[in-house]
Scaffold this active site. Sequence first.
Site, PDB file in Angstrom:
ATOM      1  N   SER A 149      47.548 -34.020  -4.610  1.00 62.36           N
ATOM      2  CA  SER A 149      48.184 -34.945  -3.666  1.00 62.36           C
ATOM      3  C   SER A 149      49.356 -35.621  -4.352  1.00 62.36           C
ATOM      4  O   SER A 149      49.325 -35.853  -5.566  1.00 62.36           O
ATOM      5  CB  SER A 149      47.185 -36.006  -3.209  1.00 62.36           C
ATOM      6  OG  SER A 149      47.831 -37.023  -2.471  1.00 62.36           O
ATOM      7  N   TYR A 162      41.003 -42.434  -5.029  1.00 62.64           N
ATOM      8  CA  TYR A 162      41.495 -41.142  -4.544  1.00 62.64           C
ATOM      9  C   TYR A 162      42.633 -40.636  -5.432  1.00 62.64           C
ATOM     10  O   TYR A 162      42.630 -39.481  -5.867  1.00 62.64           O
ATOM     11  CB  TYR A 162      41.961 -41.276  -3.104  1.00 62.64           C
ATOM     12  CG  TYR A 162      42.594 -40.013  -2.554  1.00 62.64           C
ATOM     13  CD1 TYR A 162      41.807 -38.948  -2.164  1.00 62.64           C
ATOM     14  CD2 TYR A 162      43.978 -39.914  -2.437  1.00 62.64           C
ATOM     15  CE1 TYR A 162      42.387 -37.784  -1.657  1.00 62.64           C
ATOM     16  CE2 TYR A 162      44.562 -38.759  -1.931  1.00 62.64           C
ATOM     17  CZ  TYR A 162      43.766 -37.697  -1.548  1.00 62.64           C
ATOM     18  OH  TYR A 162      44.351 -36.544  -1.057  1.00 62.64           O
TER      19      TYR A 162
END
Length: 257
Positions: A149, A162
């Site tokens: 990501s 995350y």
Amino acid sequence: MGTQRLEGKIALVTGGSRGIGRAVVERLAQDGAVVALTYASNESAAHDVVERVRKDGGRAFALHAQLGRRGDAAALWSAFDAQIPQHAPGRSVDIIVNNAGIGRSANLTSLTEDGFDEVFAVNVRAPFFIVQEGLKRLRDAGRIINISSGAAHLAMPEAIAYGATKSALDNFTLNLAKELGARAITANSVAPGIIDTDVNAGWLRGNPEAEAHAASLAALGRVGQPEDVADIVAFLASDDARWVTGKVIDATGGSGL
């Protein structure tokens, strides 16, 4: 069907029933691979992907895999071994795409220990042991592609755990590239930005202001689509990418430039 440049190849895509994973499954199958896709809970969505692939002339099958638990990788590969003879000879794999992941919208003060453990178990531990267990099946000159990501390289306090998991995944990719290079196995990460998937649907779809803001973050001026990421994965899975390894491929459309 497409160019068939992956004809004869077998791919495993975790989290392949929706979003980016679904687009990856469809693209790899379009390029000729036999694709095993995993799903955690939405069996109907997984079988819908399989049927769509088969309708388009491709080959795919679904495996139930509850990731984030001890023994999950061994269970996944056991299910793979049981089903693969029906779809392709042998019990080998050429392409592993670690796509399954979860997010946690929690900052430093609100994240619980259970939440921390869960997001690391699914996003980091599962890919680690999926690869470890899969190495005995992964052919030389194979491909490992981890879906990371853009958050791995940004300060996002509201999703602190995350982002940390995706940074860990990128480091895992780097080490895999070094460790497996002697077998001509490449390992790379693909790092998407904001993608129009079900995960983001609640705040993005049907909200012109949110969509405009998300589009403004990318140099290319639009919100990313799952196919934008899947096409990059397809390149990395192909022989065209044989000399690319240990890299994080930015798939944010130029966000943050």
